[in-house]
Design an enzyme around this catalytic site. Structure first.
Site, PDB file in Angstrom:
ATOM      1  N   ARG A 231       0.819  -1.219   0.000  1.00 22.15           N
ATOM      2  CA  ARG A 231       0.000   0.000   0.000  1.00 22.15           C
ATOM      3  C   ARG A 231       0.851   1.267   0.000  1.00 22.15           C
ATOM      4  O   ARG A 231       0.330   2.361  -0.227  1.00 22.15           O
ATOM      5  CB  ARG A 231      -0.937  -0.013   1.206  1.00 22.15           C
ATOM      6  CG  ARG A 231      -2.007  -1.095   1.127  1.00 22.15           C
ATOM      7  CD  ARG A 231      -2.708  -1.261   2.459  1.00 22.15           C
ATOM      8  NE  ARG A 231      -3.406  -0.060   2.872  1.00 22.15           N
ATOM      9  CZ  ARG A 231      -3.886   0.118   4.096  1.00 22.15           C
ATOM     10  NH1 ARG A 231      -3.730  -0.815   5.027  1.00 22.15           N
ATOM     11  NH2 ARG A 231      -4.508   1.250   4.398  1.00 22.15           N
TER      12      ARG A 231
ATOM     13  N   THR B 215       1.385 -13.575  12.171  1.00 20.05           N
ATOM     14  CA  THR B 215       2.357 -12.939  13.075  1.00 20.05           C
ATOM     15  C   THR B 215       3.045 -13.936  13.996  1.00 20.05           C
ATOM     16  O   THR B 215       4.244 -13.809  14.269  1.00 20.05           O
ATOM     17  CB  THR B 215       1.656 -11.855  13.904  1.00 20.05           C
ATOM     18  OG1 THR B 215       0.437 -12.381  14.452  1.00 20.05           O
ATOM     19  CG2 THR B 215       1.337 -10.641  13.058  1.00 20.05           C
TER      20      THR B 215
ATOM     21  N   ASN C 184       1.284   2.080   6.960  1.00 18.12           N
ATOM     22  CA  ASN C 184       0.933   1.233   5.823  1.00 18.12           C
ATOM     23  C   ASN C 184       0.760   2.013   4.527  1.00 18.12           C
ATOM     24  O   ASN C 184       0.723   1.418   3.451  1.00 18.12           O
ATOM     25  CB  ASN C 184      -0.359   0.464   6.126  1.00 18.12           C
ATOM     26  CG  ASN C 184      -0.170  -0.538   7.248  1.00 18.12           C
ATOM     27  OD1 ASN C 184       0.661  -1.430   7.148  1.00 18.12           O
ATOM     28  ND2 ASN C 184      -0.924  -0.374   8.322  1.00 18.12           N
TER      29      ASN C 184
ATOM     30  N   LYS D 231      29.912  23.131   0.346  1.00 15.69           N
ATOM     31  CA  LYS D 231      29.937  21.678   0.239  1.00 15.69           C
ATOM     32  C   LYS D 231      31.361  21.203   0.490  1.00 15.69           C
ATOM     33  O   LYS D 231      32.306  21.713  -0.101  1.00 15.69           O
ATOM     34  CB  LYS D 231      29.454  21.250  -1.151  1.00 15.69           C
ATOM     35  CG  LYS D 231      29.214  19.745  -1.331  1.00 15.69           C
ATOM     36  CD  LYS D 231      30.443  18.977  -1.756  1.00 15.69           C
ATOM     37  CE  LYS D 231      30.950  19.391  -3.107  1.00 15.69           C
ATOM     38  NZ  LYS D 231      32.141  18.594  -3.521  1.00 15.69           N
TER      39      LYS D 231
ATOM     40  N   ARG E  19      42.755  39.605 -14.455  1.00 17.96           N
ATOM     41  CA  ARG E  19      42.262  38.317 -14.925  1.00 17.96           C
ATOM     42  C   ARG E  19      43.424  37.391 -15.263  1.00 17.96           C
ATOM     43  O   ARG E  19      44.463  37.812 -15.750  1.00 17.96           O
ATOM     44  CB  ARG E  19      41.395  38.508 -16.176  1.00 17.96           C
ATOM     45  CG  ARG E  19      40.042  39.177 -15.886  1.00 17.96           C
ATOM     46  CD  ARG E  19      39.190  39.236 -17.129  1.00 17.96           C
ATOM     47  NE  ARG E  19      38.913  37.897 -17.652  1.00 17.96           N
ATOM     48  CZ  ARG E  19      37.976  37.095 -17.172  1.00 17.96           C
ATOM     49  NH1 ARG E  19      37.250  37.466 -16.134  1.00 17.96           N
ATOM     50  NH2 ARG E  19      37.778  35.917 -17.708  1.00 17.96           N
TER      51      ARG E  19
END
Length: 455
Positions: A18, A84, A230, A337, A426
């Site tokens: 389910r 069970t 469930n 990170k 640069r």
């Protein structure tokens, strides 16, 4: 209680059809931990305790999860699904070792607590053969009912088999049970399958105990604690209950949550003293937050260690492997990170810092990017102490920026910058040795700061 040995059997063989998912039911997460992990965390631990997990024939992932959490866990396979009691007896070998207390739990009840397991065990020490866990259901429809005489449990009646009068009972079966370990096999082996499904039901153990003249009792708990999962809807409901618990525990420990209902926590989040969390913050797994730290709104943090008096956000994202030293500042729209930022580092706006180490008291300007990926491999950026990186700079890893170095705005740094050097153009066409020192002189009108006389 501590002198009694225990075996806990966790039933985790359910298919979970389910859930409409390829992931085994017990591996679905609540507060970033699997349902099974929550159950195992609550089971008895320490000297004299043992654990067995019963899985289905195609659910080795459940066994692996159990071993990850509890390396001492034994795993057993329920080859056929015959009820069970049949599932419990899949662990016959473990039961036969003769623990004083046998606890039977379910891998899809993540809200169960260690205290409830302890309360279930207590009647066994006083001679009871069975202690069954029950709850008062707001809507008992579909649940098995506890039939009691005084404080003794007479039977567990399934809803379909209950009379109209019995269906009025709101004391329902939660499924969890404690059985005297010395009598467990004798009780379980007497359970038959004379029912419409031809299955062996654990609930029938109560009838066996009564036939033997032994005692069965009921222990009550809240309906929330024994929620079984469930469906995805029930998973979301359990998440809501767990988040309320975690927020309450955090606030009781001294954390300030400005709008608690908007904050998402993980089960393993660790807080120091005087931590403040503003609205709409998500804290994923593996996060530790030290004293005095403030997390501003709309920040997302996972697998990160935050030092004392750190400031995060708003709108910051801290990804796995981030570590921030005391007094560090991460501002709005900054992502990190696998980055170590030492004490006093400032990355205040619109930057990405990945696979990097930044020395104490360095300042990283807005729009700075550590270019850590060359299309094939990740590379490291190392920035020394007291460095200044101007806005809109790209640091092309692997690269090292020395202590006290100054990177001019808009620079693309492709090779190492020595200590106290200035990089202005640069591709680093100009690196001026000692340039950072000269820059500081310019800021003071061409005058060097006066040195304090030596003592």
């Amino acid at each position: 209680m501590t002198a009694r040995s225990s075996l806990t059997i966790v039933l985790a063989a359910g298919e979970g059809t389910r859930m409409r998912s390829n992931l085994p039911k017990v591996l679905h997460p609540v507060a970033h931990q699997s349902l099974l992990a929550h159950v195992l965390a609550a089971t008895p631990k320490g000297t004299g305790t043992s654990l067995a997990v019963v899985i289905g024939p195609d659910h080795q992932a459940g066994g692996d999860e159990a071993k990850r959490i509890r390396p001492d866990a034994l795993t057993f396979v329920q080859a056929e699904r015959l009820g069970t009691a049949h599932a419990v007896l899949a662990a016959r070998e473990a039961i036969a070792r003769g623990a004083d207390d046998l606890l039977i739990a379910f891998g899809d009840t993540p809200l169960i607590s260690a205290e409830t397991f302890a309360r279930l065990r207590a009647p066994l020490a006083k001679g009871a053969a069975i202690a069954a866990l029950g709850f008062r259901a707001a809507d008992p429809t579909g649940y098995g009912r506890f039939i009691v005489e005084g404080d003794r449990l007479v039977a567990i009646r399934e809803h379909a088999d209950a009379s109209a009068e019995e269906r009025k009972i709101d004391l329902c079966n939660a499924g969890l049970m404690a059985i005297d370990g010395r009598r467990a096999l004798a009780i379980l082996d007497k359970i038959g399958n004379a029912n419409s499904k031809g299955e062996y039901y654990l609930t029938d153990a109560v009838g066996v105990v009564r036939e033997q003249g032994w005692e069965a009792v009921v222990i009550e708990t809240s309906e929330d604690e024994v929620r079984g999962i469930n469906t995805k809807a029930q998973l979301a409901e359990a998440e809501g209950v767990m988040q309320a618990r975690l927020r309450k525990a955090a606030m009781e420990a001294g954390v300030t949550l400005i709008a608690p209902e908007t904050v998402y926590l993980s089960a393993d989040t660790v807080f120091g003293n005087d931590v403040t969390i503003e609205p709409f913050v998500v804290i994923g797994p593996g996060v530790s937050i030290a004293d005095g730290t403030v997390i501003h709104s709309f920040s997302h943090i996972v697998q990160t260690t935050l030092g004392k008096n750190v400031s995060i956000g708003p709108y910051a994202r801290l990804r796995p492997g981030t570590s921030l030293g005391d007094g560090a500042r991460i501002g709005n729209f900054v992502e990190t990170k696998a980055a170590t930022l030492e004490a006093g580092v400032k990355v205040n706006h619109l930057s990405y810092i990945g696979d990097a180490t930044i020395g104490a008291n360095s300042n990283i300007g807005a729009g700075t990017i550590t270019c850590n990926y060359d299309g094939f491999k990740k590379h490291k950026t190392i920035i020394g102490q007291g460095a200044f990186v101007g806005t809109n700079s790209s640091l092309v890893a692997p690269v090292k920026i020395g202590n006290g170095a100054y990177i001019g705005s808009g620079s693309v740094i492709t090779r190492d910058v020595p200590d106290d050097a200035m990089a202005l153009e640069r591709n680093q066409q100009t690196i001026r040795e000692g340039g950072a020192a000269r820059y500081r002189e310019m800021k003071t009108g061409g005058k060097k700061p006066e040195k304090k006389p030596e003592n």
